[in-house]
Motif scaffolding. Structure first.
Motif, short mmCIF file in Angstrom:
data_model
loop_
_atom_site.label_atom_id
_atom_site.label_comp_id
_atom_site.label_asym_id
_atom_site.label_seq_id
_atom_site.Cartn_x
_atom_site.Cartn_y
_atom_site.Cartn_z
N PRO A 126 119.91 1.08 169.38
CA PRO A 126 119.43 0.34 170.56
C PRO A 126 119.73 1.01 171.90
N CYS A 129 116.44 2.63 174.26
CA CYS A 129 115.77 1.33 174.33
C CYS A 129 114.26 1.40 174.06
N PHE A 132 113.85 1.89 170.37
CA PHE A 132 114.16 0.61 169.74
C PHE A 132 112.96 -0.33 169.85
N ALA A 166 118.71 -5.28 174.38
CA ALA A 166 118.06 -5.26 173.06
C ALA A 166 117.56 -6.64 172.68
#
Length: 384
Positions: A126, A129, A132, A166
């Motif tokens: 994460p 970002c 992710f 996240a």
């Protein structure tokens, strides 16, 4: 009729409603079909498979295909996937959905094991970002009507927390729930879980359930976590090792009952034997089952007065007949030992610097080297 009192609501994860707001955390080598069946015999909840590598599933390796098997009695088939490449994770989710193999899919972003984080996976991922976001959004789209959730940690270490951002990304991507283990990767399983982080995530993620994970050791801990954090459900990991009845204990606590499940030594022996029988069915090999159950012996008998020699003999059993002989020698009326049987179990580890790819923390974006690292991670974890 709901099994929870009016203080708590049933947990909804997409179309799935759980009267007991409890989820079994995926644990490698533990939460196979046999253990899930055993826990369900004691209490309600959502029982998730061991973590399965996305690439291994796409490659349909023998191990991965075995791990996604569910017993006919498992009315909610829940599978956790691990992956670091958006395309591979999406393909794995697509396969599960297209072949009707899952009713719920979870993505792992919380594993702190060095061989995983060293390649940018698990709790390390994460931090990147946008990468992710690509993995989660692609998986949600591939899942369609099947609810997809994520499980994560607070971050890499106290200086590199990722959970609030996240959580927002996952919520915007359309996940059905977000689970948080209140530790960073650097803490491994040491110290005390930070429940205040779960409360902060609940304040941040408001449109889907937030589940709390970390230090659920007894029935009382489940309602206490929900009261203190406002979370919508609890995730149980190490607390159920050698204690499958914890799910019944939690269910009773959520009903508001004062009665706790505190088995005698005979009750523990019964659970251990049942676990071994279910393993033999799952593995189709009694000898293999007896070898596999050995790692559970210390957990089952933690705090009980059975002696070192008996423990060693049980840890070397080769057949159910041999196990029956040893269990028959125990004092089945020996009472529950109280606090000595409770609390942490399994290896907690010690706080340490997480293993990460070179330069991983220099940027939140995935550069060319990072892309090579995650590609290597997919290849090295393709065995299942």
């Amino acid at each position: 009729m709901s099994t929870v009192n009016s203080e708590f609501s049933p947990l909804r994860i997409g179309p799935i409603e759980l009267a007991s707001p409890v989820v079994l955390a995926p644990m490698a080598g533990i939460t196979n079909m046999a253990f899930r069946r055993l826990c369900r015999e004691y209490g309600g909840g959502l029982y998730v498979s061991e973590m399965i590598t996305s690439r291994a599933l796409v490659e349909r390796t023998r191990v991965s295909m075995k791990l996604i098997e569910h017993h006919p009695s498992e009315n909610i088939r829940s599978i956790q996937l691990y992956g670091v490449d958006p395309k591979t994770v999406r393909e794995a989710v697509t396969m599960l959905v297209a072949e009707g193999r899952a009713d719920h899919i979870d993505l792992n972003f919380g594993c702190p094991v060095p061989k995983v984080t060293r390649k940018g996976g698990g709790a390390a991922l994460p931090w990147k970002c946008e990468h992710f976001r690509q993995i989660v959004s692609g998986a949600v789209k591939a899942a369609g009507d099947i609810p997809l959730t994520i499980k994560m940690r607070k971050g890499i270490d106290p200086a590199h927390l990722t959970y609030l951002e996240a959580g927002r990304i996952a919520e915007d991507a359309g996940v059905a729930a977000v689970a948080l283990h209140g530790r960073t990767a650097s803490e491994f399983y040491s110290g005390k879980a930070d429940w205040s982080a779960i409360a902060k995530l609940k304040e941040t993620v408001t449109s889907v359930p937030v589940l709390g994970n970390g230090d659920i050791w007894s029935g009382e801990d489940g309602p206490r976590m929900m009261r203190e954090t406002g979370c919508d459900g609890v995730v149980v990991g190490r607390g159920c090792l050698g204690r499958p009845w914890l799910f019944g204990d939690l269910e009773a606590a959520f009903r508001g009952e004062e009665h706790r499940i505190q088995p005698t030594l005979g009750g523990v022996a019964t659970a251990l034997r049942r676990h071994t029988v279910l393993l033999a069915e799952f593995l189709d090999d009694e000898a293999h089952a007896c070898r596999d159950i050995r790692k559970h012996i210390a957990w089952y008998f933690k705090g009980y007065p059975i002696g070192g020699d008996t423990r060693r003999r049980l840890a070397l059993v080769e057949s159910l007949a041999e196990m029956d002989e040893i269990l028959g020698e125990l004092d089945h009326d020996a009472p529950y030992p109280g606090a000595d049987a409770e609390g942490p179990r399994g290896r907690a580890g010690t706080p340490k610097r997480p293993a990460l790819p070179d330069g991983w923390l220099d940027s939140r974006d995935l550069d060319e080297q990072g892309q090579r690292d995650v590609a290597a991670a997919e290849t090295e974890n393709s065995g299942g």
